[in-house]
Design a protein around this motif. Structure first.
Motif, short mmCIF file in Angstrom:
data_model
loop_
_atom_site.label_atom_id
_atom_site.label_comp_id
_atom_site.label_asym_id
_atom_site.label_seq_id
_atom_site.Cartn_x
_atom_site.Cartn_y
_atom_site.Cartn_z
N GLY A 79 0.65 -1.21 -0.01
CA GLY A 79 -0.13 -0.01 -0.07
C GLY A 79 0.93 1.22 -0.13
N GLY A 80 0.41 2.41 0.61
CA GLY A 80 1.07 3.48 0.50
C GLY A 80 0.91 4.25 -0.92
N SER A 81 2.08 4.83 -1.42
CA SER A 81 1.96 5.71 -2.52
C SER A 81 1.74 4.75 -3.67
CB SER A 81 3.20 6.61 -2.50
OG SER A 81 4.32 5.90 -2.88
N PRO A 82 1.08 5.30 -4.90
CA PRO A 82 1.07 4.61 -6.11
C PRO A 82 2.48 4.58 -6.69
CG PRO A 82 -0.78 6.39 -5.80
CD PRO A 82 0.02 6.51 -4.82
N GLU A 83 3.27 5.54 -6.46
CA GLU A 83 4.90 5.32 -7.01
C GLU A 83 5.51 4.40 -6.61
OE1 GLU A 83 2.63 9.44 -7.49
OE2 GLU A 83 3.19 8.22 -5.59
N ARG A 84 5.41 4.22 -5.21
CA ARG A 84 6.05 3.05 -4.64
C ARG A 84 5.36 1.66 -4.99
NH1 ARG A 84 7.37 0.10 0.12
NH2 ARG A 84 9.55 -0.62 -0.26
N THR A 85 4.14 1.61 -5.19
CA THR A 85 3.33 0.53 -5.53
C THR A 85 3.85 0.07 -7.06
OG1 THR A 85 1.44 0.73 -4.38
CG2 THR A 85 1.11 -0.66 -6.12
N TYR A 86 3.95 1.06 -7.95
CA TYR A 86 4.56 0.78 -9.26
C TYR A 86 5.97 0.40 -9.20
CZ TYR A 86 0.18 2.71 -11.70
OH TYR A 86 -1.06 2.74 -11.96
N ALA A 87 6.84 1.04 -8.30
CA ALA A 87 8.09 0.90 -8.49
C ALA A 87 8.32 -0.57 -7.88
CB ALA A 87 8.94 1.61 -7.36
N VAL A 88 7.62 -1.37 -6.84
CA VAL A 88 7.91 -2.57 -6.18
C VAL A 88 7.10 -3.58 -6.96
CG1 VAL A 88 7.85 -3.96 -4.12
CG2 VAL A 88 8.59 -1.61 -4.15
N ASP A 89 5.77 -3.34 -7.00
CA ASP A 89 4.82 -4.40 -7.56
C ASP A 89 4.76 -4.87 -9.01
OD1 ASP A 89 2.95 -5.30 -5.11
OD2 ASP A 89 3.45 -3.35 -4.98
N ARG A 90 5.03 -3.59 -9.71
CA ARG A 90 5.24 -3.79 -11.27
C ARG A 90 6.90 -3.66 -11.68
NH1 ARG A 90 3.39 1.34 -14.39
NH2 ARG A 90 5.36 2.21 -13.83
N ASP A 91 7.42 -2.68 -11.42
CA ASP A 91 9.02 -2.50 -12.11
C ASP A 91 9.94 -3.62 -11.43
OD1 ASP A 91 7.49 -0.43 -13.29
OD2 ASP A 91 8.62 1.00 -12.11
N ALA A 92 9.82 -3.69 -10.11
CA ALA A 92 10.92 -4.81 -9.56
C ALA A 92 10.42 -5.89 -9.85
CB ALA A 92 11.09 -4.44 -7.98
N ALA A 93 9.37 -6.29 -9.96
CA ALA A 93 8.75 -7.79 -10.47
C ALA A 93 9.42 -8.00 -11.68
CB ALA A 93 7.38 -7.76 -9.96
N ILE A 94 8.96 -6.99 -12.63
CA ILE A 94 9.46 -7.22 -13.94
C ILE A 94 10.95 -7.49 -14.16
CG2 ILE A 94 9.45 -6.02 -16.32
CD1 ILE A 94 6.65 -5.09 -15.88
N ARG A 95 11.74 -6.63 -13.53
CA ARG A 95 13.20 -6.80 -13.45
C ARG A 95 13.47 -8.23 -12.90
NH1 ARG A 95 12.90 -1.66 -11.53
NH2 ARG A 95 13.94 -1.90 -9.52
N THR A 96 12.72 -8.58 -11.86
CA THR A 96 13.09 -10.01 -11.46
C THR A 96 12.81 -11.17 -12.39
OG1 THR A 96 12.95 -9.02 -9.08
CG2 THR A 96 12.79 -11.43 -9.48
N VAL A 97 11.77 -10.98 -13.31
CA VAL A 97 11.36 -11.95 -14.17
C VAL A 97 12.55 -11.90 -15.28
CG1 VAL A 97 9.77 -12.51 -15.91
CG2 VAL A 97 8.98 -11.95 -13.65
N ASP A 98 12.99 -10.84 -15.69
CA ASP A 98 13.86 -10.89 -16.66
C ASP A 98 15.47 -11.22 -15.94
OD1 ASP A 98 12.10 -9.40 -18.46
OD2 ASP A 98 13.05 -7.36 -17.98
N ALA A 99 15.33 -10.92 -14.90
CA ALA A 99 16.82 -11.54 -14.25
C ALA A 99 16.73 -13.16 -13.99
CB ALA A 99 16.87 -11.06 -12.87
N ALA A 100 15.80 -13.50 -13.78
CA ALA A 100 15.38 -15.13 -13.79
C ALA A 100 15.70 -15.59 -14.98
CB ALA A 100 13.99 -15.31 -13.22
N ALA A 101 15.15 -15.09 -16.15
CA ALA A 101 15.43 -15.56 -17.55
C ALA A 101 16.95 -15.58 -17.73
CB ALA A 101 14.50 -14.84 -18.55
N ALA A 102 17.42 -14.37 -17.53
CA ALA A 102 18.93 -14.17 -17.78
C ALA A 102 19.85 -15.30 -17.24
CB ALA A 102 19.29 -12.86 -17.53
N ALA A 103 19.29 -15.67 -15.86
CA ALA A 103 20.11 -16.58 -15.10
C ALA A 103 19.88 -17.96 -15.37
CB ALA A 103 19.88 -16.19 -13.52
#
Length: 215
Positions: A79-103
């Protein structure tokens, strides 16, 4: 024995899942942002890595997930700010998926929510909108990624006892965190049967293992 990395390891579902995974013989490492939470994760039998996935780029996340068979994403901004929600729940999750594929991680398990998807129906002026949009984007990215995946979409969470699930329901009600943790552990153990599936569920009378394996 599966090498499992749990991101968001201090969450209520994650702590329950880590204990189950350790009991079932997997080698589990939990990722926490706050070092003060490390002892709670260790108490489940898991090892701990302290890292702030919100601020790690894809290269750093690739290093973080390397060597693991399965990555469980159970992190969130809470919860909290929309900005942090997008930063964690969307952007960090997406980067982690890309990282998992790369690894060359074999399996990514994404803990999402009942109702996620392009037709989530949450109006833009609702405080839940950012979360709905973020989870929908992360789920879609995972489905399109060159990595084995399972998406879990539990309904409203409770602290009730572990039980069965209702995986054929069209409307969300509620499900206990203990049951969600059991679904996570079962999906990890039954990777071949669970890969490529979106499992949406409430509390119910269906056996978790039977639903996951399609038995």
């Amino acid at each position: 024995m599966t090498q499992v990395l749990v991101i968001g390891a201090h969450g209520k579902i994650a702590l329950l899942a880590e204990r189950l995974l350790v009991e079932e013989g997997h080698a589990v490492t939990g990722v926490v942002r706050n070092p003060d939470h490390a002892d709670d994760v260790r108490a489940t039998g898991a090892a701990v890595t302290v890292a702030d996935v919100e601020h790690l780029d894809t290269a750093a996340l690739t290093e973080l997930v390397s060597g693991f068979d399965t990555v469980v994403w159970s992190a969130g901004a809470g919860g909290g700010s929309p900005e942090r929600t997008y930063a964690v729940d969307r952007d960090a999750a997406i980067r982690t998926v890309d990282a998992a594929a790369a690894a060359s991680v074999q399996h990514v398990v994404m803990v999402s929510y009942f109702g996620a998807g392009p037709d989530h129906g949450v109006p833009s002026d609702n405080s839940f909108f950012a979360y709905a949009e973020a989870k929908t984007a992360a789920d879609a990215h995972l489905e399109a990624a060159p990595v084995g995946w399972t998406i879990l979409r539990p309904s409203t969470l409770t602290d009730g006892p572990e039980g069965g699930i209702g995986a054929d329901d069209t409307e969300g009600r509620e499900v206990s965190r203990a049951t969600v943790a059991r679904v996570v552990a079962t999906v990890v153990a039954e990777r071949a049967a669970a890969t490529g599936r979106v499992i949406t569920f409430n509390d119910g009378d269906q056996d978790v293992a039977r639903v996951v394996t399609g038995g």
